[in-house]
Design a protein around this motif. Structure first.
Motif, PDB file in Angstrom:
ATOM      1  N   ASP A  38      16.512  39.412  76.852  1.00 12.83           N
ATOM      2  CA  ASP A  38      15.337  40.219  76.467  1.00 12.83           C
ATOM      3  C   ASP A  38      14.706  40.971  77.645  1.00 12.83           C
ATOM      4  OD1 ASP A  38      14.216  38.202  77.888  1.00 12.83           O
ATOM      5  OD2 ASP A  38      12.889  37.469  76.312  1.00 12.83           O
ATOM      6  N   GLY A  39      15.408  40.980  78.807  1.00 13.29           N
ATOM      7  CA  GLY A  39      14.891  41.743  79.950  1.00 13.29           C
ATOM      8  C   GLY A  39      13.916  40.978  80.837  1.00 13.29           C
ATOM      9  N   PHE A  40      13.694  39.691  80.574  1.00  9.02           N
ATOM     10  CA  PHE A  40      12.889  38.864  81.489  1.00  9.02           C
ATOM     11  C   PHE A  40      13.862  38.038  82.329  1.00  9.02           C
ATOM     12  CE2 PHE A  40       9.799  39.870  78.251  1.00  9.02           C
ATOM     13  CZ  PHE A  40       8.601  40.003  78.950  1.00  9.02           C
ATOM     14  N   GLU A  69      19.497  30.442  73.785  1.00 12.45           N
ATOM     15  CA  GLU A  69      18.738  29.198  73.660  1.00 12.45           C
ATOM     16  C   GLU A  69      18.256  28.711  75.039  1.00 12.45           C
ATOM     17  OE1 GLU A  69      17.482  28.148  71.162  1.00 12.45           O
ATOM     18  OE2 GLU A  69      16.950  26.050  71.520  1.00 12.45           O
ATOM     19  N   LEU A  70      19.134  28.773  76.044  1.00 14.06           N
ATOM     20  CA  LEU A  70      18.701  28.385  77.398  1.00 14.06           C
ATOM     21  C   LEU A  70      17.570  29.303  77.866  1.00 14.06           C
ATOM     22  CD1 LEU A  70      22.152  27.677  79.122  1.00 14.06           C
ATOM     23  CD2 LEU A  70      20.395  25.982  78.547  1.00 14.06           C
ATOM     24  N   HIS A  71      17.685  30.579  77.524  1.00 14.06           N
ATOM     25  CA  HIS A  71      16.641  31.529  77.921  1.00 14.06           C
ATOM     26  C   HIS A  71      15.319  31.213  77.210  1.00 14.06           C
ATOM     27  CE1 HIS A  71      14.931  35.137  79.534  1.00 14.06           C
ATOM     28  NE2 HIS A  71      14.643  35.600  78.336  1.00 14.06           N
ATOM     29  N   GLY A 102      11.552  39.012  89.042  1.00 16.66           N
ATOM     30  CA  GLY A 102      10.307  39.540  88.487  1.00 16.66           C
ATOM     31  C   GLY A 102       9.842  38.964  87.165  1.00 16.66           C
ATOM     32  N   GLY A 103      10.663  38.130  86.515  1.00 19.75           N
ATOM     33  CA  GLY A 103      10.340  37.659  85.159  1.00 19.75           C
ATOM     34  C   GLY A 103       8.934  37.094  85.015  1.00 19.75           C
ATOM     35  N   ASP A 131      12.671  47.897  90.118  1.00 18.66           N
ATOM     36  CA  ASP A 131      13.382  48.703  89.108  1.00 18.66           C
ATOM     37  C   ASP A 131      12.972  48.269  87.708  1.00 18.66           C
ATOM     38  OD1 ASP A 131      14.725  50.182  90.947  1.00 18.66           O
ATOM     39  OD2 ASP A 131      16.645  49.115  90.760  1.00 18.66           O
ATOM     40  N   GLN A 132      12.861  46.950  87.518  1.00 18.09           N
ATOM     41  CA  GLN A 132      12.420  46.435  86.216  1.00 18.09           C
ATOM     42  C   GLN A 132      11.016  46.936  85.887  1.00 18.09           C
ATOM     43  OE1 GLN A 132      14.029  44.113  83.946  1.00 18.09           O
ATOM     44  NE2 GLN A 132      15.729  45.003  85.079  1.00 18.09           N
TER      45      GLN A 132
END
Ligand code: GPP
Ligand code: MG
Length: 285
Positions: A38-40, A69-71, A102-103, A131-132
């Protein structure tokens, strides 16, 4: 036009340079594949009960289900940390010490709408995270700096809250908490989620020493956190032992195709009682 200070000089010791080298070249699928969900992009472990059914079902989509699931468990950990940052308003500034890709900074910005500064000694991580921020359109609110968390150069008392998410084992806690205490305003909040060794077990177990070798870090005893907080005007307000809550993450990770080789060592360390996964929140008084 925003300027991004990735070329600012950063003072590092030879040890810190070896840590920066590790993170500059780190490309573990367990971090990249999970971030792509999901980009995090996180650099911490998960908590909570997994949905074990993801291991069943079609073989060709199993890896994707397990990564998601791990995420999800990593995101639960990030949400728990953010929930302890206090009553943060949109005009407040937060500091992410050891901000990785950066998450955690983006989680906090999304939750509070506030400004966040992340610091890392890894050029690769700082560039990736900035960049994120640009892709998310939040470069004016969330910025990543090539800086040493022990000596940020940021203004005294400028921050409402600050945190280390699995990064305090890379630094001397007396130096870290002196800098955190300087940066936080009175009444501010500090949160760490960390793996520490258990003083009641004794000195570091073999498994703890293997974790140190794997990441080039120096896991501190539980006692050191409280001693150094007390010495630096940081008064613990919440302590949560997350050890039981993180074991299922490691069990699922050990059964995934994303293993890095450190999974059984973590399980041994936690189950032996020699290693603990803690959240500590403290008020700056
Ligand atoms: C998590 O990062 C790990 C660390 C920052 C260092 C050690 C932490 C302890 C609690 C001892 P990561 O997500 O990059 O690790 P991995 O690649 O193993 O998922
Ligand atoms: Mg990881």
């Amino acid at each position: 036009m925003t300027t991004i200070d990735v070329r600012d000089p950063v003072t590092v010791s030879a040890y810190e340079q070896s840590v920066a080298d590790y993170w500059n070249s780190e490309r573990n699928p367990v971090n990249l594949r999970l971030g792509e969900v999901d980009g995090f992009y996180h650099h911490h472990y998960g908590i909570g009960e997994p949905d074990w059914s993801v291991l069943e079902g079609p073989e060709e989509t199993r890896d994707r289900r397990v990564a998601a699931e791990l995420h999800r468990l990593e995101c639960l950990q990030a949400d728990l940390l953010a929930a302890h940052l206090g009553d943060v308003g949109p005009d407040d500034r937060l500091l992410d010490c050891g901000s990785g890709r950066g998450g955690g900074s983006f989680v906090a910005n999304l939750k509070f709408g506030c400004r966040v500064d992340g610091v890392s000694i890894s050029e690769t991580q700082v560039e990736f995270a900035n960049d994120q921020a640009a892709q998310r359109g939040v470069s004016d609110r969330v910025r990543f700096h090539l800086k040493n968390m022990l000596e940020t150069g940021f203004p005294t008392g400028a921050y409402r809250s600050a945190w280390n998410n699995e990064s305090s084992m890379y630094v001397d806690l007396s130096l870290l908490f002196a800098e955190i205490s300087r940066l936080l305003r009175r009444g501010g909040r500090y949160v760490t989620v960390t793996g520490c060794y258990n003083d009641a077990y004794g000195l570091p177990s073999r498994a703890v020493s293997e974790i140190n070798a794997h990441y080039i870090c120096d896991i501190h005893p539980r006692s050191a956190y409280f001693r150094e907080m007390a010495a630096n005007r940081l008064v613990p307000v919440t302590v949560i032992d997350l050890t039981e809550a993180t074991i299922p993450y490691w069990e699922m990770r050990a059964r995934s195709s994303l293993v890095t080789g450190i999974e059984e060592t973590f399980l041994t360390a936690y189950r032996s009682g020699s290693f603990q996964y803690l959240l500590i929140a403290a008020d700056r008084v």
